[in-house]
Design a protein around this motif. Structure first.
Motif, PDB file in Angstrom:
ATOM      1  N   SER A   1       0.817  -1.217   0.000  1.00 51.66           N
ATOM      2  CA  SER A   1       0.000   0.000   0.000  1.00 51.66           C
ATOM      3  C   SER A   1       0.849   1.264   0.000  1.00 51.66           C
ATOM      4  O   SER A   1       0.335   2.361  -0.206  1.00 51.66           O
ATOM      5  CB  SER A   1      -0.928   0.008   1.212  1.00 51.66           C
ATOM      6  N   LEU A   2       2.176   1.115   0.249  1.00 54.01           N
ATOM      7  CA  LEU A   2       3.061   2.279   0.264  1.00 54.01           C
ATOM      8  C   LEU A   2       3.554   2.656  -1.124  1.00 54.01           C
ATOM      9  O   LEU A   2       4.201   3.684  -1.287  1.00 54.01           O
ATOM     10  CB  LEU A   2       4.277   1.995   1.159  1.00 54.01           C
ATOM     11  N   ARG A   3       3.239   1.837  -2.133  1.00 55.17           N
ATOM     12  CA  ARG A   3       3.849   2.047  -3.447  1.00 55.17           C
ATOM     13  C   ARG A   3       3.483   3.403  -4.042  1.00 55.17           C
ATOM     14  O   ARG A   3       4.262   3.985  -4.794  1.00 55.17           O
ATOM     15  CB  ARG A   3       3.422   0.924  -4.394  1.00 55.17           C
ATOM     16  N   ASP A   4       2.300   3.912  -3.733  1.00 53.13           N
ATOM     17  CA  ASP A   4       1.885   5.196  -4.288  1.00 53.13           C
ATOM     18  C   ASP A   4       2.456   6.385  -3.527  1.00 53.13           C
ATOM     19  O   ASP A   4       2.287   7.526  -3.952  1.00 53.13           O
ATOM     20  CB  ASP A   4       0.353   5.299  -4.304  1.00 53.13           C
ATOM     21  N   LEU A   5       3.106   6.129  -2.388  1.00 52.59           N
ATOM     22  CA  LEU A   5       3.609   7.217  -1.554  1.00 52.59           C
ATOM     23  C   LEU A   5       5.083   7.501  -1.808  1.00 52.59           C
ATOM     24  O   LEU A   5       5.656   8.400  -1.203  1.00 52.59           O
ATOM     25  CB  LEU A   5       3.394   6.884  -0.071  1.00 52.59           C
ATOM     26  N   ASP A   6       5.737   6.705  -2.664  1.00 50.86           N
ATOM     27  CA  ASP A   6       7.127   6.946  -3.052  1.00 50.86           C
ATOM     28  C   ASP A   6       8.046   7.039  -1.839  1.00 50.86           C
ATOM     29  O   ASP A   6       8.749   8.023  -1.630  1.00 50.86           O
ATOM     30  CB  ASP A   6       7.237   8.224  -3.890  1.00 50.86           C
ATOM     31  N   VAL A   7       8.008   6.003  -1.012  1.00 52.35           N
ATOM     32  CA  VAL A   7       8.915   5.932   0.136  1.00 52.35           C
ATOM     33  C   VAL A   7       9.947   4.839  -0.122  1.00 52.35           C
ATOM     34  O   VAL A   7       9.695   3.876  -0.848  1.00 52.35           O
ATOM     35  CB  VAL A   7       8.152   5.643   1.449  1.00 52.35           C
ATOM     36  N   GLN A   8      11.122   4.993   0.491  1.00 51.44           N
ATOM     37  CA  GLN A   8      12.158   3.978   0.439  1.00 51.44           C
ATOM     38  C   GLN A   8      11.818   2.899   1.461  1.00 51.44           C
ATOM     39  O   GLN A   8      11.578   3.197   2.635  1.00 51.44           O
ATOM     40  CB  GLN A   8      13.523   4.589   0.760  1.00 51.44           C
ATOM     41  N   VAL A   9      11.784   1.643   1.037  1.00 50.21           N
ATOM     42  CA  VAL A   9      11.455   0.533   1.923  1.00 50.21           C
ATOM     43  C   VAL A   9      12.675  -0.357   2.080  1.00 50.21           C
ATOM     44  O   VAL A   9      13.251  -0.828   1.093  1.00 50.21           O
ATOM     45  CB  VAL A   9      10.265  -0.282   1.388  1.00 50.21           C
ATOM     46  N   ASP A  10      13.100  -0.587   3.323  1.00 49.49           N
ATOM     47  CA  ASP A  10      14.190  -1.510   3.640  1.00 49.49           C
ATOM     48  C   ASP A  10      13.607  -2.663   4.437  1.00 49.49           C
ATOM     49  O   ASP A  10      12.785  -2.458   5.334  1.00 49.49           O
ATOM     50  CB  ASP A  10      15.278  -0.831   4.472  1.00 49.49           C
ATOM     51  N   VAL A  11      14.055  -3.883   4.136  1.00 51.28           N
ATOM     52  CA  VAL A  11      13.542  -5.073   4.798  1.00 51.28           C
ATOM     53  C   VAL A  11      14.691  -5.815   5.462  1.00 51.28           C
ATOM     54  O   VAL A  11      15.685  -6.147   4.806  1.00 51.28           O
ATOM     55  CB  VAL A  11      12.829  -6.003   3.795  1.00 51.28           C
ATOM     56  N   VAL A  12      14.580  -6.068   6.766  1.00 51.80           N
ATOM     57  CA  VAL A  12      15.548  -6.918   7.456  1.00 51.80           C
ATOM     58  C   VAL A  12      15.205  -8.358   7.113  1.00 51.80           C
ATOM     59  O   VAL A  12      14.097  -8.815   7.411  1.00 51.80           O
ATOM     60  CB  VAL A  12      15.492  -6.717   8.987  1.00 51.80           C
ATOM     61  N   PRO A  13      16.095  -9.108   6.464  1.00 53.76           N
ATOM     62  CA  PRO A  13      15.754 -10.464   6.031  1.00 53.76           C
ATOM     63  C   PRO A  13      15.702 -11.440   7.204  1.00 53.76           C
ATOM     64  O   PRO A  13      16.381 -11.272   8.215  1.00 53.76           O
ATOM     65  CB  PRO A  13      16.899 -10.825   5.080  1.00 53.76           C
ATOM     66  N   ARG A  14      14.881 -12.457   7.069  1.00 57.59           N
ATOM     67  CA  ARG A  14      14.900 -13.560   8.023  1.00 57.59           C
ATOM     68  C   ARG A  14      16.277 -14.213   7.994  1.00 57.59           C
ATOM     69  O   ARG A  14      16.960 -14.244   6.967  1.00 57.59           O
ATOM     70  CB  ARG A  14      13.839 -14.598   7.664  1.00 57.59           C
TER      71      ARG A  14
ATOM     72  N   LEU B   1      21.665 -12.657  -4.867  1.00 52.67           N
ATOM     73  CA  LEU B   1      20.207 -12.675  -4.969  1.00 52.67           C
ATOM     74  C   LEU B   1      19.822 -13.194  -6.351  1.00 52.67           C
ATOM     75  O   LEU B   1      20.176 -12.606  -7.373  1.00 52.67           O
ATOM     76  CB  LEU B   1      19.639 -11.270  -4.755  1.00 52.67           C
ATOM     77  N   HIS B   2      19.121 -14.325  -6.375  1.00 53.14           N
ATOM     78  CA  HIS B   2      18.670 -14.891  -7.645  1.00 53.14           C
ATOM     79  C   HIS B   2      17.236 -15.373  -7.471  1.00 53.14           C
ATOM     80  O   HIS B   2      16.659 -15.247  -6.389  1.00 53.14           O
ATOM     81  CB  HIS B   2      19.600 -16.019  -8.113  1.00 53.14           C
ATOM     82  N   THR B   3      16.647 -15.912  -8.526  1.00 52.50           N
ATOM     83  CA  THR B   3      15.224 -16.263  -8.475  1.00 52.50           C
ATOM     84  C   THR B   3      14.978 -17.642  -9.064  1.00 52.50           C
ATOM     85  O   THR B   3      15.742 -18.133  -9.906  1.00 52.50           O
ATOM     86  CB  THR B   3      14.370 -15.242  -9.256  1.00 52.50           C
ATOM     87  N   VAL B   4      13.898 -18.250  -8.611  1.00 47.99           N
ATOM     88  CA  VAL B   4      13.360 -19.475  -9.182  1.00 47.99           C
ATOM     89  C   VAL B   4      11.899 -19.199  -9.509  1.00 47.99           C
ATOM     90  O   VAL B   4      11.066 -19.094  -8.603  1.00 47.99           O
ATOM     91  CB  VAL B   4      13.483 -20.668  -8.217  1.00 47.99           C
ATOM     92  N   GLU B   5      11.606 -19.023 -10.805  1.00 45.79           N
ATOM     93  CA  GLU B   5      10.259 -18.673 -11.251  1.00 45.79           C
ATOM     94  C   GLU B   5       9.706 -17.468 -10.491  1.00 45.79           C
ATOM     95  O   GLU B   5       8.569 -17.473 -10.022  1.00 45.79           O
ATOM     96  CB  GLU B   5       9.312 -19.869 -11.111  1.00 45.79           C
ATOM     97  N   GLY B   6      10.563 -16.448 -10.347  1.00 43.69           N
ATOM     98  CA  GLY B   6      10.131 -15.223  -9.692  1.00 43.69           C
ATOM     99  C   GLY B   6      10.258 -15.233  -8.189  1.00 43.69           C
ATOM    100  O   GLY B   6      10.082 -14.188  -7.550  1.00 43.69           O
ATOM    101  N   LEU B   7      10.537 -16.385  -7.585  1.00 41.22           N
ATOM    102  CA  LEU B   7      10.711 -16.468  -6.134  1.00 41.22           C
ATOM    103  C   LEU B   7      12.150 -16.104  -5.792  1.00 41.22           C
ATOM    104  O   LEU B   7      13.084 -16.802  -6.204  1.00 41.22           O
ATOM    105  CB  LEU B   7      10.403 -17.881  -5.637  1.00 41.22           C
ATOM    106  N   PRO B   8      12.379 -14.999  -5.045  1.00 36.23           N
ATOM    107  CA  PRO B   8      13.759 -14.593  -4.748  1.00 36.23           C
ATOM    108  C   PRO B   8      14.428 -15.527  -3.749  1.00 36.23           C
ATOM    109  O   PRO B   8      13.832 -15.929  -2.747  1.00 36.23           O
ATOM    110  CB  PRO B   8      13.587 -13.187  -4.163  1.00 36.23           C
ATOM    111  N   LEU B   9      15.651 -15.872  -4.046  1.00 42.56           N
ATOM    112  CA  LEU B   9      16.478 -16.692  -3.162  1.00 42.56           C
ATOM    113  C   LEU B   9      17.768 -15.937  -2.859  1.00 42.56           C
ATOM    114  O   LEU B   9      18.327 -15.274  -3.723  1.00 42.56           O
ATOM    115  CB  LEU B   9      16.819 -18.029  -3.816  1.00 42.56           C
ATOM    116  N   VAL B  10      18.225 -16.043  -1.624  1.00 42.29           N
ATOM    117  CA  VAL B  10      19.488 -15.432  -1.214  1.00 42.29           C
ATOM    118  C   VAL B  10      20.537 -16.526  -1.136  1.00 42.29           C
ATOM    119  O   VAL B  10      20.444 -17.437  -0.300  1.00 42.29           O
ATOM    120  CB  VAL B  10      19.349 -14.713   0.147  1.00 42.29           C
ATOM    121  N   GLY B  11      21.521 -16.464  -2.014  1.00 40.22           N
ATOM    122  CA  GLY B  11      22.578 -17.464  -2.032  1.00 40.22           C
ATOM    123  C   GLY B  11      23.728 -17.066  -1.123  1.00 40.22           C
ATOM    124  O   GLY B  11      24.247 -15.953  -1.213  1.00 40.22           O
ATOM    125  N   LEU B  12      24.132 -17.973  -0.240  1.00 42.99           N
ATOM    126  CA  LEU B  12      25.243 -17.722   0.682  1.00 42.99           C
ATOM    127  C   LEU B  12      26.495 -18.408   0.140  1.00 42.99           C
ATOM    128  O   LEU B  12      26.506 -19.626  -0.018  1.00 42.99           O
ATOM    129  CB  LEU B  12      24.919 -18.259   2.081  1.00 42.99           C
TER     130      LEU B  12
END
Length: 501
Positions: A253-266, A277-288
């Protein structure tokens, strides 16, 4: 608890028909301020470099068919193409998302910009008959452009950081341990340009003593309205109490407000600077990446240590003599303080430092303090730092040495001996490992360093446990480029710090 890296998400842009009145009225202020400053810095740096190279080679070299005035005109007309190339290389993109982004992080991009741009321009001028390029002038321009563009970018960023428009109104979504950890770190780093307005959560945990004044702004469902009412420019998502589906819906819902969004990953404790950072059919995966390094990489690291330590010892020899003389005059005892530390593979070695305390000082207070500050929830000192108050034991001159970190300089000898590295985890005292968790022992997979990730990013503003986690993050994400960046960032960081842990 570790220092949590933030995975930055670029603001989502909705179709033009959905753009709100707020978005039209106020774009991200920092974004425009820094971009304009960096563009101006690049134009000035490139222009000065080209003018000087023409003055040196274009006017004085015989047999050069260059027409300086016309060539200057062609160069100035090509500046928009240089700016476009810089934009394609990402040299104007990272400041809006990365709070700790610096000119050092841009250096390799600047080298790419100048290299590609210089070859393209000079070959183009030769092709259309504007000039006959000389290798000397090309090299001169390349060197000057790298230096000038880097210097002007640093100046532009410094001026931007002093502007009120640089400061971003920020809220943290999540009031548990992780959210409060992020809040504390943001408050301790004024250079990030963050004005922390408060926490958004439905059922937040009781706040830490040093965050008692941090406001609870409302429940997560109220986040869009909070952003509008308080002119919020950055939102940090840090494990709020509530379903993931609700959090995702509110963030969308914040997309129309033009704010910077940062996410702390699990599982942020496992995320280092070299994640993929890569994807499998659009699903983001974090490679270590695996913690393995080639022999050639380790030899290059060692070569950097030998060359860097040798040059530094020769250049700083007069300073060594002055400090030694001053220590002898200040208090009785040896000039050097020798202490057993743990190096690569937990092998003990004798670390050297300039003595800053009175001789025969008891270390029991330091042992107790290390145990107390293993947790990120440990109480911070009255000076806002995780720093043991030992004013009674530290000599007056030693206090200055600690403040400037010059007491660490004799460890250059340890680096030359191969017992330490210029960059690496902080060398631990043997009794400190009694407080380690299992993953902390990964920090001994690389040589311990004179400077490192902890020293550059936090120092006395991090608890002992957080410092260990940063050392582990350094090891997991090690690269030679990371070492070079940390070396470049160490001097300015020392000038900003008020002391050491």
């Amino acid at each position: 608890m570790t220092a949590s890296p933030l995975v930055t998400a670029s603001p989502l842009v909705a179709p033009a028909v959905q753009r709100t009145a707020l978005e039209e009225r106020r774009p991200l202020r920092r974004r425009l301020l820094v971009r304009r400053g960096l563009v101006l810095a690049d134009v000035i740096g490139l222009s000065l470099a080209f003018i000087l190279s023409v003055l040196v080679f274009g006017l004085s070299a015989r047999g050069d068919h260059a027409r300086p005035a016309f060539e200057l005109l062609v160069f100035f007309l090509s500046l928009p193409a240089w700016i476009l190339l810089a934009s394609l290389l990402g040299l104007y993109r990272h400041d809006e998302g990365r709070m700790g982004h610096s000119t050092v992080d841009d250096f390799f991009g600047v080298v790419q910009l100048v290299t590609l741009g210089a070859w393209t321009f000079f070959i183009g001028c030769w092709a259309i008959g504007v000039s006959s390029p000389r290798p000397g002038r090309l090299i001169c321009f390349w060197v000057l452009a790298v230096v000038f563009v880097t210097a002007w970018r640093a100046l532009a960023r410094g001026l931007c950081m002093r502007s009120p428009a640089y400061v971003q109104n920020t809220v943290i979504v999540g009031g548990d341990d992780v959210g409060q950890l992020v809040a504390r770190k943001l408050r301790q780093h004024r250079e990030y340009g963050i004005r922390l307005l408060g926490i958004v959560d439905s059922t937040p945990r009781q706040r830490r003593a040093d965050l008692s004044d941090l406001k609870l702004l409302g429940a997560i469902e109220q986040l869009p309205q909070i952003v509008k009412d308080r002119d919020v420019e950055r939102v940090i998502i840090a494990f709020p109490n509530g379903s993931d589906a609700l959090t995702a819906e509110v963030v969308r819902s914040l997309r129309d407000l033009d704010v910077q969004v940062d996410v702390v990953p699990r599982l942020y404790e496992l995320v280092g600077p070299r994640v993929d950072l890569h994807t499998v059919e659009g699903l983001p995966l974090v490679g270590l990446p695996s913690i393995r390094w080639s022999r050639s990489a380790m030899r290059l690291k060692r070569a950097l240590d030998v060359v860097g330590a040798s040059v530094a010892l020769l250049a700083l020899a007069p300073l060594f003599c002055f400090i030694a003389w001053k220590i002898r005059r200040c208090s009785p005892g040896p000039v050097l303080f020798r202490q057993q530390r743990l190096g690569l593979g937990m092998q003990e070695f004798t670390a050297l430092k300039f003595r800053t305390m009175r001789a025969d000082t008891d270390d029991s207070a330091h042992r107790a303090y290390i145990a107390e500050t293993m947790s990120s929830s440990a109480a911070i000192g009255s000076n806002g730092l995780y720093k043991l108050d030992r004013d009674g034991d530290v000599t007056p001159f030693g206090r200055w040495l600690r403040k400037t970190s010059l007491d660490e300089l004799p460890q250059l000898i340890n680096v030359l001996r191969g017992e330490m590295s210029l960059v690496g985890p902080r060398p631990c005292i043997p009794y400190e490992v009694q407080n380690f968790e299992e993953h902390h022992f990964e920090r001994f997979l690389l040589p311990q360093g004179l400077t490192g990730l902890w020293q550059v990013t936090a120092r006395a503003s991090a608890s002992f446990g957080e410092a260990l986690d940063m050392d582990v993050a350094y090891v997991r994400g090690w690269s030679l480029a990371l070492d070079l960046r940390l070396l470049c960032r160490t001097p300015p960081q020392l000038l900003r710090q008020e002391g050491t842990a």
